[in-house]
Design an enzyme around this catalytic site. Structure first.
Site, PDB file in Angstrom:
ATOM      1  N   GLU A  44       0.642  -1.106   0.197  1.00 27.96           N
ATOM      2  CA  GLU A  44      -0.114  -0.351   0.407  1.00 27.96           C
ATOM      3  C   GLU A  44       0.979   1.131  -0.247  1.00 27.96           C
ATOM      4  O   GLU A  44       0.218   2.359  -0.665  1.00 27.96           O
ATOM      5  CB  GLU A  44      -1.322  -0.378   1.148  1.00 27.96           C
ATOM      6  CG  GLU A  44      -2.172  -1.233   1.053  1.00 27.96           C
ATOM      7  CD  GLU A  44      -2.850  -0.955  -0.299  1.00 27.96           C
ATOM      8  OE1 GLU A  44      -3.167  -0.134  -0.574  1.00 27.96           O
ATOM      9  OE2 GLU A  44      -3.943  -1.711  -0.553  1.00 27.96           O
ATOM     10  N   TYR A 127      -7.101   5.711   4.975  1.00 26.54           N
ATOM     11  CA  TYR A 127      -6.791   5.122   3.494  1.00 26.54           C
ATOM     12  C   TYR A 127      -6.150   3.426   3.966  1.00 26.54           C
ATOM     13  O   TYR A 127      -6.505   2.312   3.350  1.00 26.54           O
ATOM     14  CB  TYR A 127      -6.410   5.872   2.232  1.00 26.54           C
ATOM     15  CG  TYR A 127      -6.011   4.315   1.499  1.00 26.54           C
ATOM     16  CD1 TYR A 127      -7.621   3.785   0.798  1.00 26.54           C
ATOM     17  CD2 TYR A 127      -4.978   3.569   1.051  1.00 26.54           C
ATOM     18  CE1 TYR A 127      -7.071   2.584   0.261  1.00 26.54           C
ATOM     19  CE2 TYR A 127      -4.649   3.136  -0.163  1.00 26.54           C
ATOM     20  CZ  TYR A 127      -6.009   2.034  -0.139  1.00 26.54           C
ATOM     21  OH  TYR A 127      -5.530   1.238  -1.348  1.00 26.54           O
ATOM     22  N   ASP A 145     -10.024   5.937  -0.974  1.00 31.31           N
ATOM     23  CA  ASP A 145      -8.615   6.473  -1.728  1.00 31.31           C
ATOM     24  C   ASP A 145      -8.781   7.665  -3.150  1.00 31.31           C
ATOM     25  O   ASP A 145     -10.277   7.223  -3.257  1.00 31.31           O
ATOM     26  CB  ASP A 145      -7.525   5.236  -2.559  1.00 31.31           C
ATOM     27  CG  ASP A 145      -8.091   4.408  -3.590  1.00 31.31           C
ATOM     28  OD1 ASP A 145      -9.633   3.997  -3.476  1.00 31.31           O
ATOM     29  OD2 ASP A 145      -6.671   3.781  -4.314  1.00 31.31           O
TER      30      ASP A 145
END
Ligand code: SF4
Length: 361
Positions: A44, A127, A145
């Protein structure tokens, strides 16, 4: 109380249509096939500014060198920056290590599953916390996102400004209502995947092959390509810089940036403010007390950061002795030890470096 963005019918059908599509078409990604918390976290962070295909080799190389959170916590800064070289945004990998140290000290080396605890770690926002909690631990929390903001704006035909924190909060509330408790990670990934593969940005949604077409108000009203609404950002500041490739013997001069701000603590090529002429560069070098054996122009280059653009004029100067106040690195050290930001990639060839690819979006 805000009006719900999604109707009852949309709330019921969206997860069903989306997951059915995801099960049929999802991409096979290394961090997806083995969603250990460390892998999900690392992927991520890497994916924040970089495309999936470009991240894959970085992801494998990083894990080969630093296979555990403990190894990440103990890595030297040079190793970290080398592993990140080309991904840009070096503060991200520094935060990754700061967070790893906290995880080692406070959580016995295991990332917590609670998104509120995850959000307290350096470099992890709402997020990323949602993504780790849902994908690695199955916690039913949203991970909103830019892709998700775009999809939900279009499905609901919302004209709220997605750059506003209020809009993001509303979208998170909306997504929270519809996450299936038994497939939270898949649902979040499916929404992101739809945004990345079908409901594309830049006004180009592929509505004809979209699983949400029958419940999408943006499509039905013919306004999908106009959405989402996003207030324009402040224009970027433009800075002129004169980059100096100072060469002496078999070494080049490097300068270390301040520990705060843009490219904090990174090594860079020396530079002067403004766009200088060859005469001005030569005069400046002489004023520093060195003899200039030769001076020639190197390529001009532009690099765009989030808030600033560098417009660079380059000069290659052969000096009789090293200029004091700089660090002088030979070719091997440049190649193996010092990570130069990709902002200088136009000059990597002049330095004899092979790695020169930018992989930012
Ligand atoms: S129908 Fe079109 S606008 Fe609506 S979600 Fe699908 S791709 Fe996006």
């Amino acid at each position: 109380m805000n009006q719900p963005l999604l109707s009852q019918t949309q709330q019921e059908r969206l997860p069903v249509f989306l997951l059915e599509w995801y099960d049929r078409t999802r991409r096979i990604l290394p961090w997806r096939e083995d969603p250990q918390p460390y892998y999900v976290w690392l992927s991520e962070i890497m994916l924040q500014q970089t495309r999936v295909e470009a991240v894959k080799p970085y992801f494998s190389r990083f894990l080969e060198t630093l296979p555990t959170i403990g190894a990440l916590a103990e890595a030297s800064e040079e190793t970290l920056l080398k592993l990140w070289e080309g991904l840009g945004y070096y503060s991200r990998v520094r935060n990754l290590q700061k967070a790893a140290k906290v995880v080692m000290e406070e959580y016995g080396g295991q990332l917590p599953s609670d998104p509120l605890l995850l959000e307290k770690l350096p470099g992890i926002g709402s997020y990323t916390a949602g993504a780790i909690a849902s994908i690695a631990f199955g916690v039913a929390v949203p991970a909103v996102d830019g892709n998700v903001l775009r999809v939900i704006s279009r499905v609901s035909a919302s004209r709220e400004d997605i750059a506003s924190p209020k809009c993001k909060r509303n979208m998170e509330l909306e997504v929270r209502k519809i996450i299936p408790k038994d497939r939270a990670g898949d649902f979040n990934q499916a929404l992101m995947e739809l945004g990345a593969m079908v409901c594309l940005g830049n006004g180009e949604p592929k509505c004809l092959c979209c699983p949400l077409q029958s419940i999408c108000l943006g499509f039905q009203q013919g306004v999908a390509a106009e959405l989402p609404v996003k207030a324009p950002k402040k224009p970027r500041k433009k800075e002129e810089r004169t980059v100096l490739l100072l060469h002496c013997g078999d070494t080049f001069a490097l300068h270390q940036r301040k520990q705060k701000g843009l490219l904090a603590g990174m090594w860079e090529l020396p530079s002067l403010d403004g766009k200088k002429s060859p005469e001005e560069v030569e005069e400046w070098l002489r004023e520093q007390g060195v003899q200039v054996i030769s001076l020639r122009e190197a390529p001009d280059a532009t690099h765009i950061f989030t808030h600033v653009e560098w417009h660079m004029t380059g000069f290659f100067a052969e000096l009789s002795q090293p200029l004091p106040g700089f660090f002088w690195a030979d070719h091997q050290a440049l190649e193996q030890q010092y990570a130069l930001p990709s902002a200088f990639k136009a000059y990597f060839g002049e330095l004899g470096l092979k790695k020169a690819k930018s992989v930012k979006k």
